[in-house]
Design a protein around this motif. Structure first.
Motif, short mmCIF file in Angstrom:
data_model
loop_
_atom_site.label_atom_id
_atom_site.label_comp_id
_atom_site.label_asym_id
_atom_site.label_seq_id
_atom_site.Cartn_x
_atom_site.Cartn_y
_atom_site.Cartn_z
N THR A 98 28.91 45.11 48.22
CA THR A 98 30.29 45.03 47.74
C THR A 98 30.98 43.90 48.46
OG1 THR A 98 30.31 47.41 47.39
CG2 THR A 98 32.42 46.30 47.43
N ARG A 99 31.55 43.01 47.68
CA ARG A 99 32.29 41.89 48.25
C ARG A 99 33.77 42.16 48.08
NH1 ARG A 99 28.57 37.33 45.43
NH2 ARG A 99 26.83 37.66 46.80
N LYS A 100 34.54 41.73 49.05
CA LYS A 100 35.98 41.84 48.93
C LYS A 100 36.48 40.58 48.24
CE LYS A 100 40.21 42.67 51.29
NZ LYS A 100 40.87 43.39 52.31
N LEU A 101 37.04 40.76 47.07
CA LEU A 101 37.55 39.63 46.30
C LEU A 101 39.05 39.51 46.52
CD1 LEU A 101 35.64 40.24 42.95
CD2 LEU A 101 35.01 38.72 44.82
N ARG A 102 39.55 38.31 46.42
CA ARG A 102 40.97 38.08 46.60
C ARG A 102 41.79 38.81 45.53
NH1 ARG A 102 43.80 32.47 48.19
NH2 ARG A 102 45.84 33.36 48.48
N ALA A 157 33.63 43.36 38.50
CA ALA A 157 33.11 44.62 37.96
C ALA A 157 32.24 45.33 38.99
CB ALA A 157 32.32 44.37 36.68
N GLN A 158 31.42 44.58 39.72
CA GLN A 158 30.58 45.18 40.76
C GLN A 158 31.44 45.74 41.89
OE1 GLN A 158 27.75 42.27 42.13
NE2 GLN A 158 26.88 41.99 40.09
N ALA A 159 32.48 44.99 42.27
CA ALA A 159 33.32 45.40 43.40
C ALA A 159 34.18 46.62 43.09
CB ALA A 159 34.21 44.23 43.84
N TYR A 160 34.66 46.73 41.85
CA TYR A 160 35.61 47.79 41.52
C TYR A 160 35.09 48.80 40.50
CZ TYR A 160 38.57 44.78 44.22
OH TYR A 160 39.07 44.03 45.24
N GLY A 161 33.83 48.65 40.07
CA GLY A 161 33.21 49.64 39.21
C GLY A 161 33.76 49.74 37.81
N GLU A 162 34.46 48.72 37.35
CA GLU A 162 35.02 48.73 36.00
C GLU A 162 34.80 47.36 35.36
OE1 GLU A 162 39.35 49.32 33.86
OE2 GLU A 162 39.03 50.17 35.84
N ALA A 163 34.10 47.36 34.23
CA ALA A 163 33.83 46.11 33.54
C ALA A 163 35.13 45.50 33.05
CB ALA A 163 32.89 46.34 32.37
#
Length: 81
Positions: A4-8, A40-46
């Motif tokens: 999991t990456r933290k995105l801005r 989508a990978q970071a927050y589980g929602e496409a």
């Protein structure tokens, strides 16, 4: 193992939408698609890249000191002389 990456750009809020169309280079579209995939990978929602663009622009303008300074000056009430 999930990385999991933290995105801005965090999770997307729900807002009223106004449609806007613009053209961009193919390389930018590819980057937007790649960012959407990571989001989508970071927050589980496409999410489609098109849905990310307004939030990215909002974040960009919020972080632009010159824009904020110009907006604050313009929106401040004028003093009577």
């Amino acid at each position: 193992m999930s990385t999991t990456r933290k995105l801005r750009l965090g999770p997307l809020p729900t807002n009223a939408i106004i449609k806007l169309t613009f053209a961009c280079p193919a390389s930018l579209k590819a980057d937007l698609d790649r960012y959407a995939s990571l989001h989508a990978q970071a927050y589980g929602e496409a999410v489609d890249a098109e849905k990310l663009i307004p939030h990215m622009l909002e974040a960009f303008m919020a972080g632009d000191r010159g824009f904020r300074k110009g907006t604050a000056t313009r929106s401040a009430p004028s003093k009577p002389t």
